[in-house]
Write an enzyme that holds these catalytic residues in place. Structure first.
Site, PDB file in Angstrom:
ATOM      1  N   LYS A  81       0.934  -1.405   0.108  1.00 40.74           N
ATOM      2  CA  LYS A  81      -0.065  -0.111   0.057  1.00 40.74           C
ATOM      3  C   LYS A  81       0.703   1.265   0.031  1.00 40.74           C
ATOM      4  CE  LYS A  81      -4.056  -1.885   2.323  1.00 40.74           C
ATOM      5  NZ  LYS A  81      -3.918  -3.375   2.840  1.00 40.74           N
ATOM      6  N   ASP A 101       3.181   7.518  -1.541  1.00 42.05           N
ATOM      7  CA  ASP A 101       3.906   8.715  -1.315  1.00 42.05           C
ATOM      8  C   ASP A 101       4.322   9.285  -2.733  1.00 42.05           C
ATOM      9  OD1 ASP A 101       5.853  10.574   0.004  1.00 42.05           O
ATOM     10  OD2 ASP A 101       6.335   9.238   1.373  1.00 42.05           O
ATOM     11  N   ILE A 102       5.220  10.207  -2.850  1.00 37.07           N
ATOM     12  CA  ILE A 102       5.384  10.758  -4.123  1.00 37.07           C
ATOM     13  C   ILE A 102       6.415   9.818  -5.109  1.00 37.07           C
ATOM     14  CG2 ILE A 102       5.316  13.234  -3.328  1.00 37.07           C
ATOM     15  CD1 ILE A 102       8.438  13.135  -3.408  1.00 37.07           C
TER      16      ILE A 102
HETATM   17  O1  S5P Z   1      -9.605  -2.724   1.688  1.00 37.93           O
HETATM   18  C1  S5P Z   1      -9.037  -3.441   2.177  1.00 37.93           C
HETATM   19  C2  S5P Z   1      -7.650  -3.521   1.428  1.00 37.93           C
HETATM   20  C3  S5P Z   1      -6.820  -4.778   1.754  1.00 37.93           C
HETATM   21  S1  S5P Z   1      -5.411  -4.929   0.632  1.00 37.93           S
HETATM   22  N1  S5P Z   1      -9.091  -4.221   3.154  1.00 37.93           N
HETATM   23  C4  S5P Z   1      -8.308  -5.346   3.374  1.00 37.93           C
HETATM   24  O2  S5P Z   1      -8.672  -5.937   4.596  1.00 37.93           O
HETATM   25  N2  S5P Z   1      -7.138  -5.615   3.094  1.00 37.93           N
HETATM   26  C5  S5P Z   1      -6.218  -6.460   3.430  1.00 37.93           C
HETATM   27  O3  S5P Z   1      -6.683  -7.935   3.385  1.00 37.93           O
HETATM   28  C6  S5P Z   1      -5.684  -6.509   4.832  1.00 37.93           C
HETATM   29  O4  S5P Z   1      -4.506  -5.624   5.048  1.00 37.93           O
HETATM   30  C7  S5P Z   1      -5.461  -7.801   5.292  1.00 37.93           C
HETATM   31  O5  S5P Z   1      -4.064  -8.274   5.049  1.00 37.93           O
HETATM   32  C8  S5P Z   1      -6.750  -8.639   4.605  1.00 37.93           C
HETATM   33  C9  S5P Z   1      -7.821  -9.090   5.197  1.00 37.93           C
HETATM   34  O6  S5P Z   1      -7.402 -10.026   6.226  1.00 37.93           O
HETATM   35  P1  S5P Z   1      -8.540 -10.874   7.040  1.00 37.93           P
HETATM   36  O7  S5P Z   1      -7.895 -11.428   7.839  1.00 37.93           O
HETATM   37  O8  S5P Z   1      -9.739  -9.593   7.402  1.00 37.93           O
HETATM   38  O9  S5P Z   1      -9.435 -11.805   5.954  1.00 37.93           O
END
Ligand code: S5P
Length: 278
Positions: free
Chosen positions: A95, A98-99
């Protein structure tokens, strides 16, 4: 021509011009899996126990490499070996936000050197197109793919409306490198103008926030089922973390395997229903 979400992963693999995207689509079809397991654990033993168990059942392993407390370079060597052994791609969920010049350094340097081993990584759209320029300067020569966060799964997320549209426009302008979105719905054609050739675009939609047994956690996560995500909303990959390994400590690999097979089957059934193969 039908929209990508109604085509098979195989058809899409053949046509996709980004190598990481086409490899992912090919693996999905070969392994009959649109499951990505998000391995969010802090000990490398648990990390590898989970990956060994789920490896044969996933198309993609998603990592947060910076949460491993005992990280060293051998973690990457082993991760790459497992990626070849079990034929899955690696997605570092970094994720970036930044620039351009900063993200280029974060992507290629430091302890993790993400661009060397992650086929796919992701970025927020908030800095504007320069974040893609910065990441592409590192990722394109290595034939990597970038995912933009267009919609988040958490309660109250600000990634809605014109923000999501602008993220899709940013992706459309860099289809050589941006292969899709973290989102909750299919995104093709969103925010397009008459001059955009949307028939040519094929963005993969990777959806986190997937659970068969819970509807959320105590920190704002929201879960939908594979059927809702893949069949109803047209997403391509389901990302599942705790639904598969619970707390992720001293993992019971037999239970992890059972859950991975359960999510794999649910995701694949929803996909087959979508492309009307059954
Ligand atoms: O909007 C998002 C984007 C991501 S990448 N919501 C999320 O939950 N994630 C990622 O997906 C979050 O950082 C975590 O690694 C995973 C969800 O994990 P869970 O245990 O809730 O299934």
């Amino acid at each position: 021509m039908s929209s990508p979400h109604l085509q098979t992963y195989n058809e899409r693999a053949r046509k996709h011009t980004n190598k990481a995207a086409s490899a992912l689509l090919r693996v999905m079809e070969e392994k009959q899996s649109n499951l990505s397991v998000s391995v969010d654990v802090t000990k490398s033993k648990d990390f590898f126990d989970i990956i060994e168990a789920v490896g044969p059942h996933v198309c993609l392993i998603k990592t947060h490499i910076d949460i491993l407390e005992d990280f060293d370079a051998t973690v990457i060597d082993r991760l790459r070996e497992l990626s070849e052994k079990h034929k899955f791609l690696i997605f570092e969920d970094r994720k970036f936000a930044d620039i351009g010049s900063t993200v280029a350094l974060q992507y290629s340097k430091g302890i993790y050197k993400i661009a060397d081993w992650a086929h796919i990584t992701n970025a927020h759209a908030v800095p504007g197109p320069s974040i893609i320029t910065g990441l592409a300067s590192v990722g394109i020569p290595k034939e990597r793919g970038l995912i933009l966060l267009a919609e988040m799964s958490s309660k109250g997320a600000l990634t809605t409306g014109s923000y999501t549209e602008d993220a899709v426009r940013m992706a459309r302008a860099r289809r050589d490198f941006v292969i899709g979105f973290i989102a909750q719905h299919r995104m093709e054609g969103i925010g397009a103008s008459d001059t955009d050739n949307i028939a040519e675009e094929d963005f993969l939609v990777l959806a986190p926030g997937v659970g068969l047994d819970a509807t959320g956690d105590t920190m704002g996560q929201q879960y939908r089922t594979p059927e809702q995500v893949v069949f109803e909303s047209g997403c391509d990959v389901i990302i599942v973390g705790r639904g598969i390994y619970g707390k992720g400590e001293n993992v019971d690999t037999r239970e992890v395997l059972k859950q991975a097979q359960r999510y794999q089957a649910a995701g694949w059934e929803a996909y087959k229903k979508r492309v009307q193969c059954i």
